[in-house]
Each structure stands twice: as structure tokens, then as C-alpha cells.
Enzyme design. Structure first.
Site, PDB file in Angstrom:
ATOM      1  N   TYR A  35      26.501  21.137 -10.091  1.00  0.00           N
ATOM      2  CA  TYR A  35      26.089  21.118  -8.689  1.00  0.00           C
ATOM      3  C   TYR A  35      26.825  22.154  -7.856  1.00  0.00           C
ATOM      4  CZ  TYR A  35      22.738  17.542  -7.197  1.00  0.00           C
ATOM      5  OH  TYR A  35      21.583  16.842  -6.933  1.00  0.00           O
ATOM      6  N   PHE A  90      33.491  11.546  -7.301  1.00  0.00           N
ATOM      7  CA  PHE A  90      34.143  11.630  -5.987  1.00  0.00           C
ATOM      8  C   PHE A  90      34.676  13.060  -5.887  1.00  0.00           C
ATOM      9  CE2 PHE A  90      33.581   7.260  -6.541  1.00  0.00           C
ATOM     10  CZ  PHE A  90      33.922   6.538  -5.405  1.00  0.00           C
ATOM     11  N   ASP A  91      33.776  13.987  -5.560  1.00  0.00           N
ATOM     12  CA  ASP A  91      34.064  15.400  -5.801  1.00  0.00           C
ATOM     13  C   ASP A  91      35.307  15.916  -5.092  1.00  0.00           C
ATOM     14  OD1 ASP A  91      31.813  16.442  -7.549  1.00  0.00           O
ATOM     15  OD2 ASP A  91      30.685  15.437  -5.980  1.00  0.00           O
TER      16      ASP A  91
END
Length: 690
Positions: free
Chosen positions: A408, A323-324
Site C-alpha cells: 500500500y 497499525f501502520d
């Protein structure tokens, strides 16, 4: 669970009041981000108060502006109310008691307004937390022994530990503040570690600073993949292309935008830029100048949560779900952008101010870039009778931030167009989170082989935007109505004798139950945010903006799964709720290691009317990433997003007033010119045969 402060705040403030954090407070806007000096002052007050309560060592999580109450801000803007108090919200870890405290600081008076202790929740993991977790892992004797025993690795400088918030932790550990690690080997500095995954996964207790659990693949120990697959310019085997010629973005007269503090003005747009550790780039008070006044469009908009669940059910990989926004913070993870690389042209940068674990300010230079880009043709028509052409090229204003979460990259941009449209775009890049192939596996069941012995798992990325529309309403959108519009074919009959008739059917979403909606591309479904108090002079319909979704998948995780429970926001594409100052994050204020959604699921339990409720739109969208071999060693961008377009907001095309222009630096390719003769006049076309 909350507990109150242990001693009188009044007594504490009487003895510890600090001078105002901003000597020039009268010249600042209520939505200005915290300065580095204000961050320091907040930390000093929190440390002093914690010491007075014998709380022991404290560790700062986040320090950011506590935005004014919306009603107070609107009154101030209208000239009918006083300037709102300038406040900060400090989230503090109390390792001694495994608790969290939220403190509100009054910056005008330099006092601590409240200190609320929370139990049973875990706030974001900060950059300092991630560094600490990797350090603990590398120093752990048991982990070092396993690396030596299983792989013959003793040099810990050759090990990289990707640290993640701990989704789906072992139940007996979930009360602790945890981080988990996914391990990789590195052959040399700069080597792409994701080509060398290791099957060990340690879990760290950040408060006790020790490894409390280690998982590993069962069965025969696989060999660490040895082949390198690099993207670093100094390590690539493949020679660089030699046939690319320079392409320059040149604005000899400078940009068309102006910046006053955090207020940006461009092509009739007014945008106030904000930044905080959790959301990163935030838009405030977005309006469009029309008819001699700035007409409100958005009160506030930001990316408020993400969920990135992975599809491999094997236990170690099943713990991958990020849940960045709530786990790590888009602002904390922001890059310092580079002139001429991340952003091209005439660039205005905004720095971001965050904090470290000691409460000291950290300035992220060039956290946000602002620039213009050519956007192709905006409008054109060739009059086939006269042979006359009118064409205007579009340009867009880009506000961009890039955040890195271990492997990412998310390249987030708000794009403003001259026709009054806003396009939110996010590009996914970086490197796939890889895992080691089990011994004897010919083909991965839940992903793809991207290098020898290296698997990349199928996964999804879901994004949730919080949109607080204002749509020509000086009251911040109080009277806005959200409706759903879609195409419907008329039944055969007198009204449809040729079977071709269809209409755009509109339904007002009048309560929160009705307002749980999904995309339907077969009917061109979209949603309007309209203001019934202001009618369009041409159509006599309420002025509006419409939300046009882009391609987006459904969640693949089954109902009942932990991801489905936690990422409730991603189970529907659209939610609408009444405005509430304390409802900002759709999965909850503190999502790390949560077991359920503490946001939208709670706020929509009861069916609530939306009429006159100042509605907030929550839009969730995403992508299912089925990795490709071509995504390794570094991933070409995957692009997704949505648009907000004026829909009866203006009395015509607002960009019809763009002046004609011909780019005098454009030239014709030599060989083509020789074949076709001298270039024709700008925009000329052959006569139509109509």
C-alpha cells in the site's frame, strides 16, 4: 512493566561523556529534527552503556528528537524561559533478554540521562526488521520444503514475502518478537507478485532469527495463479495512450513561499515542519499573520495512528490487521520523492533523517515536498445590475509525504489555503493485498475476484489525528474549549409558524465522557475549537476554528474482537483529553502484538474535566474499502480527509485582499474560438434576465 538501569548513570557518564552533538547549538531551534551526526552520537552512547551492563547485542529500533516539554517550549518562545534541553529518545531492542529499552540522551552535554527497560511490549518493526524477516523466511528449510512439495517451487528468488507485524498471533508465541509473512510468486523481475498469491504464511521470531510457525490453507492444495497482471512500464501488455499532450506547472518568478530552516512562510501562514521515524511529517507552531502579528492556530498536529483490519475470518487472513504508524512508522517508510513525478512545479524538498538497526543515520532524500497548486476559484461574484465581475482564483500550499507499506501507498498532504483553511488529505494507492482462491470457490464470500484465482478481501482503513489547538492563545491552547455544533429544527409553534425554522445548536464538551463523539451528517455535526478569552470584534463570539469531517464509516469489527480492543481510538470519531506531554499515541507507545488499547482507553477510564485543561483533540476517520476489479493491478487513488476552517477567527473574509489577476498564458481552444468568435473580456457574462 519497567525496570531501572543496572548501574549508576552518573558513573557511566563520568567516563563516557561525548562532546555536544551540535557545535552550532545556539543557532538551532528546539524543534529542529535530529541531524545525522546527532543520531550517531546517540547510538554510540547507547552501545557503550549496553556493553557496560552486559546486555549483549543491541538492535536499534528508533532514534528521534525528544521534543521539549510544552510548558518549557512556550516559556522559551515568549522570552520568559531558558532554551529547553536538546534531547533524543532512543528505543533499543535487547534480543538476549527479549526486552526493550528506552534511553534519553542529553545532546547538549553528550550524556545518557536515563535507561528504562520495558518488558512485555514490542516496538515498531523497522525496514531492517522487515528485510531480516524475509531473509529468515527464505532460508527456512521447512518453508522451502513446503514450497517444493505443494507447488514445485525451488528457486527462492521467485518468491516474495510480504512481512507484516503479527496481529492475532498464536497465543503461545505472542511473548516473542514476531513478524508474519504472506507469500507470492514472481515470474520475473518487476512482475506483479500480487497476481500470484501462495497460501503459506510463516511466522518469524526476530530475536532468535528463526521460523517458529507456518500456517497453510486446509484441504486440497490450490494452484498458484499463473496469469500475469502487470503495471510495470516494461511489462504491460496494453499500449500506452498516445493522445496526452504536455501540461506544465510554470512559476517564472519562483514560488510565493519562503523557507528559513524548517520554518515555512506563505500567504500569511507560518508553519514549522518536523519529521520523525514514527509519525513522519509533523506540523508545529502553525499560525496566521493578521493585524501585524502571528496569531496561533495549532501548537502541533500529526497523524498518530492507523488501523487497517481485514474482514476475512479464515485464520491466515484474520491475522491481517496493520497499525501502520505504530507497526512500521510513517517516517521509516517514507519515499524519496521525485521531481516532476510525485510533485510538480517549483519544489522545496526536506530530507528525513532516520536510523538503521546498527544506529547509523539513514537520510531519506526528499522525504517531504513543499509546493503551490492552483485550487480553482476561491471566491466570485457577478453583479447582475452593473455587469461587473470580481473573481479570484485560489492557490494552496501543499506539504506532502508518501509512505509505502509493502503493498500500500499512503499519500499524505497538509493543504493550506489563502482563506485560513487547512485541509488534511490522504490518498490511498498501491496494490491490493491479495490471497489465493480456495479450490472450488466460485465467488469470494469476503471480497472480490480481481484476477483468475486471486481474491481481494474487504477491509477498512482508520486514521487518527492528534490535534493540539492553540486558537489565538499564546499559552498554547490552555484556555481553548471544544464544543459540538449541529443543526436542530425548532418544534412547530409560535417560534416556527411556517415549519422552516432551524438553528445551529452548540454544546460545550466539558469532560472526557461528553467528548466521545461520532459524526452525524444529517445534522451537519461538527466541532469548534474556540478561545473564550478572545472575542471576535464583529460577532462578539469567541474566536474559533471548526473541524469539518469528511465521509467516514463505523468500525465493522465486533466489540470483543482483538481489533476493537486494540484500535479503541477508531470506535469513536472524536475524543478530547487534557494535555499531557507523555500522551502522544492513541493505541499506546508500543502497539506491535498488543492485546488491548494502551492509550485512549486508559486515559479516558476516569471522567476528567476539560475546563482550562489545554485540550487535545483526537479525530478518527476512515474508509471501508470494498475492492473492485478496477483496483487491480494497481489502485487508482481513494481520497479522504477533513478540514479545519476559521469560524469567527477573522473579522471578515481574510482573502478579500487578493489582487485581481488574469492568467495570460491561458488560450481558447481553436475550434471553439472559431465557432463563438473572439473571446470576451475576462470574466464577462451575459446580462441577467432578473
Amino acid at each position: 512493566m519497567e525496570t531501572t538501569a543496572a548501574i549508576s548513570l552518573a558513573h557511566f557518564n563520568k567516563s563516557t561523556t561525548l562532546p555536544s552533538a551540535r557545535p552550532s547549538l545556539e543557532r538551532s531551534h528546539p524543534l529542529d529534527d535530529l541531524s545525522a551526526d546527532e543520531v550517531k552520537r546517540c547510538a554510540t552512547l547507547c552501545k557503550s552503556y549496553a556493553a557496560s551492563t552486559s546486555a549483549g547485542e543491541i538492535r536499534f529500533n528508533s532514534i528521534q528528537l525528544q521534543e521539549p516539554l510544552k510548558a518549557e517550549l512556550l516559556l522559551f518562545q515568549s522570552g520568559q524561559g531558558a532554551k529547553p534541553l536538546r534531547q533524543a529518545l532512543c528505543v533499543v531492542i535487547l534480543p538476549k533478554t527479549n526486552q526493550v529499552a528506552e534511553a534519553i540522551i542529553h545532546l547538549d552535554s553528550g550524556t545518557l540521562a536515563s535507561w528504562k527497560v520495558l518488558e512485555g511490549v514490542h516496538p515498531m518493526t523497522t525496514p531492517d526488521d522487515n528485510c531480516l524477516a524475509e531473509e529468515i523466511m527464505k532460508q527456512d528449510a521447512a518453508l522451502r520444503s513446503l514450497l517444493k512439495e505443494r507447488y514445485g517451487i525451488e528457486d527462492m528468488s521467485k518468491i516474495a514475502c510480504d512481512t507484516w507485524a503479527c496481529h492475532n498471533a498464536p497465543p503461545h508465541l505472542n511473548h516473542r518478537r514476531l513478524m508474519q509473512g504472506f507469500l507470492y510468486a514472481r515470474h520475473c523481475p518487476g512482475d506483479n507478485e500480487y497476481a500470484h498469491p501462495i497460501d503459506l504464511s510463516p511466522i518469524v521470531d526476530l530475536n532468535e532469527r528463526c521460523v517458529v510457525h507456518i500456517d497453510m490453507m486446509k484441504g486440497q492444495v490450490p494452484k498458484v495463479p499463473a496469469a500475469c497482471s502487470n503495471y510495470h512500464r516494461d511489462l504491460q501488455d496494453k499500449p500506452f495512450r498516445g493522445d496526452i499532450k504536455p501540461l506544465h506547472i510554470v512559476q517564472p518568478q519562483g514560488p510565493s513561499f519562503s523557507v528559513e530552516g524548517n520554518l515555512v512562510k506563505w500567504q500569511n501562514w507560518n508553519i514549522r515542519v518536523g519529521f520523525n521515524p514514527r509519525e513522519g511529517l509533523v506540523l508545529h507552531q502553525v499560525g496566521y499573520e493578521d493585524g501585524g502579528r502571528v496569531r496561533p492556530v495549532l501548537h502541533r498536529m500529526s497523524l498518530v495512528e492507523m488501523a487497517v483490519p481485514y474482514g476475512d475470518p479464515n485464520y491466515i487472513q484474520a491475522r491481517k490487521s496493520a497499525f501502520d504508524v505504530g507497526d512500521y512508522g510513517f517516517g521509516f517508510s517514507a519515499n524519496s520523492l521525485s521531481l516532476g513525478c510525485d510533485c510538480l512545479g517549483h519544489i522545496k524538498y526536506f530530507d528525513g533523517v532516520v536510523n538503521d538497526s546498527q544506529g547509523q543515520p539513514v537520510i531519506i532524500k526528499n522525504a517531504i515536498c513543499l509546493h503551490e497548486e492552483d485550487a480553482g476559484i476561491l471566491w466570485k461574484h457577478y453583479d447582475c445590475r452593473s455587469g461587473h465581475t470580481e473573481v479570484r482564483r485560489a492557490r494552496k500550499l501543499v506539504l506532502q509525504q508518501i509512505s509505502t507499506f509493502m503493498n500500500y501507498e499512503y499519500i499524505m498532504s497538509y493543504n493550506f489555503f489563502q482563506d485560513g483553511s487547512i485541509h488534511f488529505e490522504v490518498k490511498l494507492s498501491g496494490i491490493l493485498s491479495t490471497s489465493i482462491a480456495p479450490v472450488g470457490e466460485d465467488r469470494p464470500s469476503f471480497g472480490v475476484r480481481v484476477a483468475p484465482g486471486v481474491n481481494a478481501t474487504v477491509h477498512q482503513h482508520f486514521f487518527c489525528m492528534r490535534i493540539d489547538p492553540a486558537v489565538d492563545d499564546p499559552h498554547g491552547g490552555r484556555d481553548v474549549v471544544v464544543s459540538e455544533v449541529e443543526a436542530r429544527s425548532l418544534p412547530a409553534g409560535p417560534e416556527n409558524p411556517f415549519l422552516n425554522a432551524f438553528v445551529m445548536h452548540e454544546t460545550d464538551l466539558t469532560n472526557t465522557d461528553m467528548a466521545r463523539r461520532d459524526v452525524n451528517f444529517s445534522t451537519a455535526r461538527h466541532w469548534r475549537m474556540k478561545n473564550p478569552a478572545v472575542l471576535n470584534p464583529i460577532s462578539s463570539e469567541p474566536v474559533a476554528y471548526k473541524l469539518l469531517p469528511g465521509p467516514t464509516p463505523g468500525m465493522m469489527m465486533m466489540p470483543g474482537s482483538l481489533v476493537h480492543r486494540r484500535a479503541h481510538f477508531a470506535t469513536r470519531n472524536l475524543w478530547v483529553t487534557p494535555y499531557a506531554d507523555d500522551q502522544k499515541y492513541p493505541a499506546g507507545d508500543h502497539v506491535v502484538q498488543s492485546q488491548k488499547c494502551m492509550g485512549l482507553a486508559e486515559w479516558t477510564k476516569q471522567n476528567t474535566p476539560l475546563d482550562g485543561a489545554d485540550p487535545v483533540v483526537w479525530f478518527s476517520f476512515g474508509v471501508t474499502h470494498a475492492p473492485r476489479v478496477e483496483d487491480f493491478p494497481v489502485m487508482p487513488v481513494e481520497v479522504l480527509g477533513f478540514m479545519l476552517k476559521p469560524d469567527g477567527f477573522f473579522s471578515g473574509n481574510p482573502a478579500v485582499d487578493l489582487p485581481p489577476d488574469r492568467n495570460k498564458l491561458s488560450v481558447e481552444y481553436d475550434s471553439m474560438a472559431k465557432q463563438q468568435g473572439q473571446a470576451a473580456a475576462c470574466c464577462a457574462m451575459p446580462m441577467s434576465k432578473l
